[in-house]
Design a protein around this motif. Structure first.
Motif, PDB file in Angstrom:
ATOM      1  N   THR A 246       5.494  -7.519  -5.341  1.00  0.00           N
ATOM      2  CA  THR A 246       4.125  -7.083  -5.572  1.00  0.00           C
ATOM      3  C   THR A 246       4.073  -5.995  -6.641  1.00  0.00           C
ATOM      4  OG1 THR A 246       4.281  -5.457  -3.794  1.00  0.00           O
ATOM      5  CG2 THR A 246       3.386  -7.607  -3.224  1.00  0.00           C
ATOM      6  N   ARG A 247       2.956  -5.932  -7.351  1.00  0.00           N
ATOM      7  CA  ARG A 247       2.781  -4.915  -8.384  1.00  0.00           C
ATOM      8  C   ARG A 247       2.235  -3.626  -7.818  1.00  0.00           C
ATOM      9  NH1 ARG A 247      -0.819  -7.528 -12.920  1.00  0.00           N
ATOM     10  NH2 ARG A 247      -0.762  -5.354 -13.604  1.00  0.00           N
ATOM     11  N   LEU A 248       1.439  -3.736  -6.748  1.00  0.00           N
ATOM     12  CA  LEU A 248       0.797  -2.559  -6.179  1.00  0.00           C
ATOM     13  C   LEU A 248       0.841  -2.642  -4.668  1.00  0.00           C
ATOM     14  CD1 LEU A 248      -2.458  -0.819  -7.300  1.00  0.00           C
ATOM     15  CD2 LEU A 248      -2.263  -1.569  -4.927  1.00  0.00           C
ATOM     16  N   LEU A 249       1.098  -1.517  -4.008  1.00  0.00           N
ATOM     17  CA  LEU A 249       1.093  -1.444  -2.557  1.00  0.00           C
ATOM     18  C   LEU A 249      -0.156  -0.703  -2.095  1.00  0.00           C
ATOM     19  CD1 LEU A 249       4.830  -0.507  -1.875  1.00  0.00           C
ATOM     20  CD2 LEU A 249       3.772  -2.778  -1.870  1.00  0.00           C
ATOM     21  N   LEU A 250      -0.889  -1.309  -1.176  1.00  0.00           N
ATOM     22  CA  LEU A 250      -2.070  -0.680  -0.602  1.00  0.00           C
ATOM     23  C   LEU A 250      -1.736  -0.277   0.829  1.00  0.00           C
ATOM     24  CD1 LEU A 250      -5.050   0.105  -0.693  1.00  0.00           C
ATOM     25  CD2 LEU A 250      -5.619  -2.238   0.010  1.00  0.00           C
ATOM     26  N   LYS A 283       8.567   3.191  -6.487  1.00  0.00           N
ATOM     27  CA  LYS A 283       8.188   3.292  -7.896  1.00  0.00           C
ATOM     28  C   LYS A 283       6.994   2.400  -8.240  1.00  0.00           C
ATOM     29  CE  LYS A 283      12.984   4.279  -9.210  1.00  0.00           C
ATOM     30  NZ  LYS A 283      14.157   3.813 -10.001  1.00  0.00           N
ATOM     31  N   LYS A 284       6.622   1.542  -7.309  1.00  0.00           N
ATOM     32  CA  LYS A 284       5.465   0.681  -7.556  1.00  0.00           C
ATOM     33  C   LYS A 284       4.174   1.500  -7.533  1.00  0.00           C
ATOM     34  CE  LYS A 284       7.404  -3.520  -5.489  1.00  0.00           C
ATOM     35  NZ  LYS A 284       7.311  -4.366  -6.695  1.00  0.00           N
ATOM     36  N   GLU A 285       3.147   0.953  -8.185  1.00  0.00           N
ATOM     37  CA  GLU A 285       1.836   1.572  -8.074  1.00  0.00           C
ATOM     38  C   GLU A 285       1.391   1.513  -6.622  1.00  0.00           C
ATOM     39  OE1 GLU A 285      -1.243   1.051 -11.141  1.00  0.00           O
ATOM     40  OE2 GLU A 285       0.032  -0.580 -11.865  1.00  0.00           O
ATOM     41  N   GLN A 286       0.695   2.571  -6.172  1.00  0.00           N
ATOM     42  CA  GLN A 286       0.289   2.628  -4.776  1.00  0.00           C
ATOM     43  C   GLN A 286      -1.111   3.206  -4.648  1.00  0.00           C
ATOM     44  OE1 GLN A 286       3.443   3.997  -2.036  1.00  0.00           O
ATOM     45  NE2 GLN A 286       4.834   3.957  -3.786  1.00  0.00           N
ATOM     46  N   MET A 287      -1.823   2.745  -3.631  1.00  0.00           N
ATOM     47  CA  MET A 287      -3.144   3.251  -3.286  1.00  0.00           C
ATOM     48  C   MET A 287      -3.211   3.379  -1.774  1.00  0.00           C
ATOM     49  SD  MET A 287      -5.320   0.776  -5.908  1.00  0.00           S
ATOM     50  CE  MET A 287      -6.929   1.261  -5.312  1.00  0.00           C
ATOM     51  N   LYS A 310      -3.674  14.655  -2.213  1.00  0.00           N
ATOM     52  CA  LYS A 310      -2.657  15.598  -2.690  1.00  0.00           C
ATOM     53  C   LYS A 310      -1.298  14.920  -2.863  1.00  0.00           C
ATOM     54  CE  LYS A 310      -4.835  19.760  -0.825  1.00  0.00           C
ATOM     55  NZ  LYS A 310      -4.732  20.886   0.145  1.00  0.00           N
ATOM     56  N   THR A 311      -1.138  13.715  -2.299  1.00  0.00           N
ATOM     57  CA  THR A 311       0.099  12.956  -2.504  1.00  0.00           C
ATOM     58  C   THR A 311       0.145  12.323  -3.894  1.00  0.00           C
ATOM     59  OG1 THR A 311      -0.856  10.928  -1.592  1.00  0.00           O
ATOM     60  CG2 THR A 311       0.230  12.438  -0.043  1.00  0.00           C
ATOM     61  N   GLY A 312      -0.992  12.354  -4.607  1.00  0.00           N
ATOM     62  CA  GLY A 312      -1.027  11.821  -5.962  1.00  0.00           C
ATOM     63  C   GLY A 312      -1.566  10.416  -6.077  1.00  0.00           C
ATOM     64  N   PHE A 313      -2.066   9.852  -4.970  1.00  0.00           N
ATOM     65  CA  PHE A 313      -2.568   8.488  -4.999  1.00  0.00           C
ATOM     66  C   PHE A 313      -4.076   8.456  -4.805  1.00  0.00           C
ATOM     67  CE2 PHE A 313       1.760   8.156  -3.138  1.00  0.00           C
ATOM     68  CZ  PHE A 313       2.360   7.504  -4.204  1.00  0.00           C
ATOM     69  N   GLU A 314      -4.704   7.408  -5.340  1.00  0.00           N
ATOM     70  CA  GLU A 314      -6.125   7.199  -5.075  1.00  0.00           C
ATOM     71  C   GLU A 314      -6.311   6.879  -3.594  1.00  0.00           C
ATOM     72  OE1 GLU A 314      -8.855   5.244  -8.203  1.00  0.00           O
ATOM     73  OE2 GLU A 314      -6.943   4.198  -8.376  1.00  0.00           O
TER      74      GLU A 314
END
Length: 343
Positions: A246-250, A283-287, A310-314
């Motif tokens: 996967t490219r992004l983890l939600l 390292k994957k994009e995460q939301m 504050k963790t840096g994710f949307e």
């Protein structure tokens, strides 16, 4: 238009199969026979080539379930040659259809042979045996009546391990009963089975999120993780592998499941499980999505979102059941994948 989910009874993501290519047909021993030519020369035709085994990533498949009752695949043998220099018919190839995302391993050595990632991708797995030459090829000035021909060469045989790793843009992860299947069905037309108890989902589901301009995002609902899943506890490694591509983890967090101050800890536990399974997943994009806000019971969702941001994710506040906040989440996903920016 979304894809349908796979039924519980149909899911299969690891299987052992045997593939055998066809044998070549034997060459023919024959001599020309004509009314006024009593001693005609050799006219034995060649045998046909055996069929090959091809493996193909077929569109529309998202499980290895079709191998449940068929594990043996053999291509057709080549036909023998015949007189009058007639070559035997080639054997038909056998095509093994697998879902995109299937890895093909040699069962005996463990070697990765192919990684089929694109729809309609085809690879030659085993070539068929070559047909034998007929006796017409063995005539010489000193051997005018050759009574020899070649047998066809045998085909090949191989035991294979097929392992499916889903190819999805977004992997939805979270603890059991966080609402992953409900979210998938609300965002897409997938219809996974949904009940009100942990581990409802015991295999991944796929769905497609469409936009009016034709853009689409594929989502996978990954079965609920528990603490220790990275070491194989619970559903463990079997399903963690499906987020590797996967490219992004939600990350989906259930606002009703734990006390308010522990919601951040839930998120950190999920990340630890990913790291223990494969640190490259971090390292994957995460939301992050806080789910079930329709049942928040007066909790300060805004403060929770600030802590998680504050963790840096949307971070998004949603209700997969009522649809609240889903339009904002959809817009953010399409921005990530097609606009190349986060805000």
């Amino acid at each position: 238009m979304g894809s349908n989910s796979t039924n519980k009874s149909d899911f299969l993501d690891e299987v052992i199969i045997t593939a055998i290519s066809g044998n070549g047909g034997r060459g023919c021993i024959s001599f020309r026979r004509a009314r006024f030519i009593p001693k005609g020369g050799p006219d034995g035709g060649d045998g046909g080539n055996g069929g090959s085994v091809v493996i193909k990533a077929a569109a529309g498949l998202n499980s290895l379930a079709h191998f449940r009752h068929k594990r043996y695949f053999k291509a057709q043998n080549g036909s023998p040659g015949s007189g009058q220099n007639r070559t035997g018919k080639d054997g038909k190839d056998t095509v093994i259809d697998v879902p995109p995302g299937t890895l093909v391993y040699d069962k005996d050595t463990g070697e990765l042979l192919f990684d089929l990632t694109e729809e309609d991708q085809e690879v030659l797995l085993l070539p068929g045996g070559k047909g034998g030459r007929g006796n017409q090829h063995f005539a010489t000035p000193t051997r005018r009546v050759p009574r020899i021909a070649q047998p066809g060469l045998p085909g090949g045989e191989r035991k294979l391990r097929l392992s499916l790793k889903y190819i999805a843009d977004v992997g939805i992860i979270g603890f059991p009963n966080a609402g992953k299947s409900t979210l998938l069905s609300s965002l897409t037309m997938a219809r996974p089975r949904i009940d009100d108890y942990p581990f409802t989902t015991i295999h991944p589901h796929l769905g497609v999120l469409d936009r009016e301009d034709g853009k689409r995002i594929t989502l996978a609902d990954i079965p609920g993780l528990i603490e220790g899943a990275g070491q194989g506890r619970g559903l463990g490694h079997r399903f963690l592998k499906h987020i590797e591509r996967t490219r992004l983890l939600l990350h989906l967090l259930d606002i009703t499941y734990v006390p308010e101050h522990e919601l951040l800890e839930d998120f950190l536990v999920l990340r630890r499980e990913l790291e223990e399974y494969d640190s490259s997943l971090l390292k994957k994009e995460q939301m992050v999505a806080i789910n079930k806000i329709d049942l928040e019971r007066g909790r300060d969702v805004g403060t929770l979102m600030t802590r998680l941001e504050k963790t840096g994710f949307e971070v998004f506040a949603i209700s997969a059941a009522t649809g609240e906040g889903l339009d904002t989440l959809k817009e953010a996903l399409f921005r990530r994948f097609f606009d190349g920016r986060k805000d």
